[in-house]
Scaffold this active site. Structure first.
Site, short mmCIF file in Angstrom:
data_model
loop_
_atom_site.label_atom_id
_atom_site.label_comp_id
_atom_site.label_asym_id
_atom_site.label_seq_id
_atom_site.Cartn_x
_atom_site.Cartn_y
_atom_site.Cartn_z
N LYS A 241 5.02 -10.17 3.68
CA LYS A 241 4.05 -11.40 3.30
C LYS A 241 4.88 -12.59 3.50
O LYS A 241 5.97 -12.78 3.18
CB LYS A 241 3.39 -11.15 2.20
CG LYS A 241 2.52 -9.89 1.73
CD LYS A 241 2.06 -10.03 0.24
CE LYS A 241 1.17 -8.78 0.08
NZ LYS A 241 -0.25 -9.09 0.65
N ARG A 315 -4.16 1.24 -0.17
CA ARG A 315 -5.19 2.74 0.24
C ARG A 315 -4.43 4.03 0.41
O ARG A 315 -5.01 5.07 0.22
CB ARG A 315 -6.00 2.26 1.56
CG ARG A 315 -5.20 2.11 2.90
CD ARG A 315 -5.93 1.42 3.82
NE ARG A 315 -5.94 0.18 3.46
CZ ARG A 315 -6.73 -1.01 4.12
NH1 ARG A 315 -7.32 -0.63 5.33
NH2 ARG A 315 -6.68 -2.29 3.65
#
Length: 461
Positions: A241, A315
């Site tokens: 990020k 996830r």
């Protein structure tokens, strides 16, 4: 200490809640000196404005707070929660016999939630005004709900240096000890031997080992399993990020924090159900053994997953936890996660989007959310998008290309791991970007109070 109502029989000052269209009538009912004081102070009953009424001896005889008009009240919640911070030290009680029970309850809970301060690292002044529980509200229930919400806030607000996977595990063990729940832990390489490969893969690059926490409470009643994303920090992995996006990643365990706050509410209230809480606790870090874009992983359930972005790790850890949950009969499996930026683009930071295939359950949850001022919004498990999560070389894609419907495709991905039980998923934000009534800037729970209110109808308890 969590916020509580004032106990005992000490004298208290009344708080009058005045609707705007009834303000002049209420003012005129007072002796001339007080009526003049209210008018000269500019009190009109406008939403949130307040005025202290003095006694001749200089003490406060009463507090007037404006309740505005119905259209204004629809544009927010907990409108009167800021009152406590503006009042002098003392004990107060609500004098509002005509106020609806739901509004009284919101006033009382807002007062408690407005007491919250995160002062672990810096001293912070707390309001010195204390409130007696209003007549007609369930004070014990509200106090326990506030305690659960404050736990969630504390967990999210604490930086990863003091809230890594090991510390989060300690919190869960502490809750188990407090409420007599059984807690087990699968740690480090044990995740591989016990077939939790995705949790291990995501967390293996961290110096703090990944783990799966499993807490069980209750001996009878319907079975509720809560699964919370416990990514205690998310660098994005090798798909690193940018700095601006990494700054708030201590909150990436907001799903776990919210689930634990909800679990605390359920256990402290003694709801007649069997509760199970599963938290995959990891850090998504960068090291030589980090998982890579292009890797194909095999989940606990056996599906193969192509990794097209290591920053779509939540996830993955949830997939193993959900598959594990689904191996045991449950009346409802519910997951919470700070999963996608797409959900924020869709509904902003204040709404908690949720997914379910059950129209009846969705209606019950929406009704409960409105009752307890915990807004949620149903999103679709849109089956035609299933093809978007099916890549060419594996069963599933963890990050479909194109950027469309990111929250929906993430929810569809998770649904693949629950076959036997009714399933509900929340894609929450877990953060209050600007201070609002009863919600200071920082970590915040979303959807937990709505779920708690809906559980009697969802599970027939």
């Amino acid at each position: 200490m969590y916020p509580e109502f004032e106990q005992g029989d000490a004298a208290s000052c009344p708080i009058h809640v005045i609707e705007q269209d009834k303000a002049e009538e209420w003012i005129a009912s007072h002796p001339k000196a007080q009526a003049d004081w209210l008018r000269n102070s500019g009190f009109t009953g406008k939403l949130g404005e307040s005025c202290l009424l003095p006694d001749p001896d200089g003490s406060i005889s009463a507090v007037a707070v404006g309740f505005g008009q119905a259209p204004a009240r629809k544009r927010g919640r907990f409108h009167l929660a800021g009152l406590a911070s503006s009042l002098p030290e003392g004990v107060y009680h609500l004098e509002a016999d005509e106020m609806e029970a739901q509004a009284k309850s919101e006033f009382a809970l807002g007062w408690l939630l407005g007491q919250y301060r995160f002062d672990r690292y810096k001293a912070s002044a707390t309001p010195k005004a204390r409130l007696k529980a209003p007549a007609g509200v369930d004070a014990d229930r509200l106090t326990k709900i506030a305690a659960g919400e404050c736990l969630t806030r504390d967990l999210i607000n604490t930086p990863t240096s003091d809230m890594g996977p090991d510390t989060l595990a300690g919190v869960i063990h502490g809750l188990g000890k407090e409420f007599g729940a059984e807690v087990t832990e699968v740690l480090g390489d044990e995740l591989l031997s016990q077939n939790f490969p995705l949790i291990h893969t995501v967390g293996r690059a961290s110096t703090t080992p990944p783990r799966l926490l499993d807490m069980r409470w209750g001996k009878a009643g319907p079975a509720l399993t809560l699964v919370g994303k416990g990514v205690c920090f998310d660098t994005g992995g090798l798909n690193l990020k940018p700095g601006a996006s990494m700054g708030l990643m201590k909150k990436d365990m907001g799903g776990a924090a919210t689930v634990l706050g909800l679990a605390r509410m359920i256990m402290s209230l003694g709801l007649p159900l069997r509760l199970r809480v599963l938290i995959p606790a990891v850090e998504n870090s960068v090291a030589g053994n980090a998982f890579r874009p292009g890797d194909v992983l095999t989940s606990r359930k056996g599906q193969t997953i192509e990794i097209n972005n290591t920053d779509a790790e939540g996830r993955l850890v949830l997939a193993d936890a959900l598959a594990f949950a689904d191996e045991e009969p449950a009346d409802l499996i519910l997951s919470m996660a700070t999963l996608t930026g797409a959900a924020r683009v869709a509904v902003g930071p204040d709404l908690a989007p949720f997914y379910t295939d059950d129209d009846s359950a969705a209606g019950k949850l929406a009704e409960a959310a409105a009752k307890v001022a915990d807004p949620v919004w149903r999103m679709p498990f849109h089956d035609p998008y299933e093809q978007m999560i099916e890549p060419a070389i594996a069963d599933l894609d963890n990050a479909p290309a194109g950027g469309f419907a990111g929250s929906i495709t993430a929810a569809l991905f998770l649904r693949r791991f629950v076959d036997t039980a009714p399933y509900m998923h929340f894609d929450i934000y877990g953060w209050q970007p600007a201070a609002a009534p009863a919600r200071p800037k920082g970590g915040v729970g979303q959807g937990a109070r709505a779920v708690l209110e809906a559980l009697p109808k969802l599970l027939s308890i």
